[in-house]
Design an enzyme around this catalytic site. Structure first.
Site, short mmCIF file in Angstrom:
data_model
loop_
_atom_site.label_atom_id
_atom_site.label_comp_id
_atom_site.label_asym_id
_atom_site.label_seq_id
_atom_site.Cartn_x
_atom_site.Cartn_y
_atom_site.Cartn_z
N TYR A 148 11.66 -9.51 12.41
CA TYR A 148 11.21 -8.29 11.73
C TYR A 148 11.82 -7.05 12.40
O TYR A 148 12.41 -6.19 11.74
CB TYR A 148 9.68 -8.21 11.74
CG TYR A 148 9.14 -6.99 11.00
CD1 TYR A 148 9.03 -6.99 9.62
CD2 TYR A 148 8.74 -5.86 11.70
CE1 TYR A 148 8.54 -5.88 8.94
CE2 TYR A 148 8.26 -4.74 11.03
CZ TYR A 148 8.16 -4.76 9.65
OH TYR A 148 7.69 -3.65 8.98
N GLY A 169 0.78 -1.24 0.00
CA GLY A 169 0.00 0.00 0.00
C GLY A 169 0.81 1.28 0.00
O GLY A 169 0.52 2.20 -0.76
N ILE A 170 1.86 1.35 0.83
CA ILE A 170 2.64 2.57 0.94
C ILE A 170 3.45 2.82 -0.34
O ILE A 170 3.54 3.96 -0.81
CB ILE A 170 3.58 2.51 2.17
CG1 ILE A 170 2.75 2.46 3.45
CG2 ILE A 170 4.52 3.72 2.21
CD1 ILE A 170 3.52 2.12 4.70
#
Length: 344
Positions: free
Chosen positions: A192, A12-13
């Site tokens: 992460y 999305g970004i």
């Protein structure tokens, strides 16, 4: 002159960033680098619908595979003479495990904003080895990007020309999750967070080494954005349940950007800045006020320059090892193919 921006990662970004860049500079040439070419074609079509006449190229790239990175870099070098912006948006968070008890405890505490912003104490992931024998999260979120930058140095470092590398980091990037003695995070449960802190460190190391050659690296934090990666952490029904609470909390905090457009604010802001004016040790945060106004604010990163240099050196050594294994594997494959052709 026409400027070139290469953007791996079309979550999305990444797509929102491309929309904003084309609105800002109609002459910009974009290269969308994506593992899934169907998604890349769909993104290109969407961009051309809203920006008719835009220059949008596609490139197949899986940053989680060194062979794919090397192949893609060769294509880029054959197509273009230089790169002005390299946006490193690609990232994975496989099999996230949420401590539900800690989540609900935090939801009704003073710590609720920090909990959503950083996921500290909430989130662990199950990592695995990839085809190169590397930890998958490390390979995709950090090492593949490192190899890509190294391969594209001739297009990024040119006399009389400045270029920009921009990393999409996270508020989940924490020093406590990273160990310089275990850069792949083989022994931990927060790959992460470790990989994002390592990318912050790598940005600092790049600036220490490459500013003199015209390459400038920056780090952004998009804030809490609802993307496929975020939705993958909890069941969709759960997000539907808590979204009203999140919109309410947004009135009291500026880190809940929520939409990809808002999350791309710092990426867009950096596009407009002179690289020499930027702080090489800052993380640039996308922020949204309670009234919906977007703005960018730098915050100092908790990073030691000398440790960042050590990380850079370790990545160089690992690159040599992985390249050697890749050459041996390809040689074995060629020998096998010759054998098969001889016995036919």
């Amino acid at each position: 002159s026409v400027r070139l921006a290469v953007s791996p990662g079309l979550h999305g970004i990444g797509l929102a960033l491309c929309e904003r860049l084309l609105t800002e500079d109609t002459q910009l040439r974009l290269c969308l680098a994506c593992r899934n070419m169907q998604r890349a074609e769909a993104a290109r079509s969407a961009l051309l619908t809203s920006h008719t006449g835009a220059h949008v190229d596609l490139l197949q790239l899986d940053v989680g595979s060194v062979e794919s990175v090397l192949d893609a870099a060769e294509v880029v070098k054959s197509r273009y003479n230089r790169i002005d912006f390299l946006y490193l948006n690609a990232g994975i968070m496989p099999n996230p495990q949420v401590d539900i008890r800690a989540f609900f405890k935090g939801l009704f505490s003073r710590n609720v904003i920090n909990m959503f912003a950083t996921a500290e104490g909430l989130l662990t992931q199950q990592d695995r080895l990839n085809s190169d024998g590397l930890q998958e999260v490390f390979a995709t979120n950090l090492f593949g990007h490192f190899v890509l930058i190294r391969e594209l140095e001739p297009l990024l470092c040119q006399t009389g020309h400045t270029s920009r590398v921009v990393w999409t980091s996270s508020s989940n990037a924490r020093r406590s999750a990273f160990s310089i003695d275990d850069i792949q995070h083989r022994k931990g449960t927060e790959p992460y967070s470790s990989s994002k802190y390592a990318s912050d460190m790598l940005s600092v190391a790049l600036n220490r080494r490459m500013n003199g050659q015209g390459l400038f690296s920056s780090v952004v934090c998009p804030g809490l954005v609802m993307t496929n990666l975020t939705y993958g952490i909890l069941p969709s029904s759960f997000w539907t349940l808590i979204m009203p609470i999140m919109w309410l909390i947004r009135i009291f905090t500026n880190t809940f950007t929520l939409t990809p457009y808002n999350g791309a604010e710092a990426l867009h802001w950096l596009f407009l800045q002179k690289p020499e004016s930027l702080d090489p040790r800052a993380k640039y945060h996308s922020l949204t006020s309670g009234l919906g106004t977007n703005y960018t604010k730098p915050r100092q990163m908790d990073i030691d320059g000398e440790t960042a240099d050590v990380l850079f050196s370790k990545l160089l050594e690992l690159e040599k090892v992985v390249r050697r294994k890749l050459c041996e594997r390809n040689a074995d494959n060629e020998a096998h193919q010759r054998y098969l052709s001889e016995i036919e």
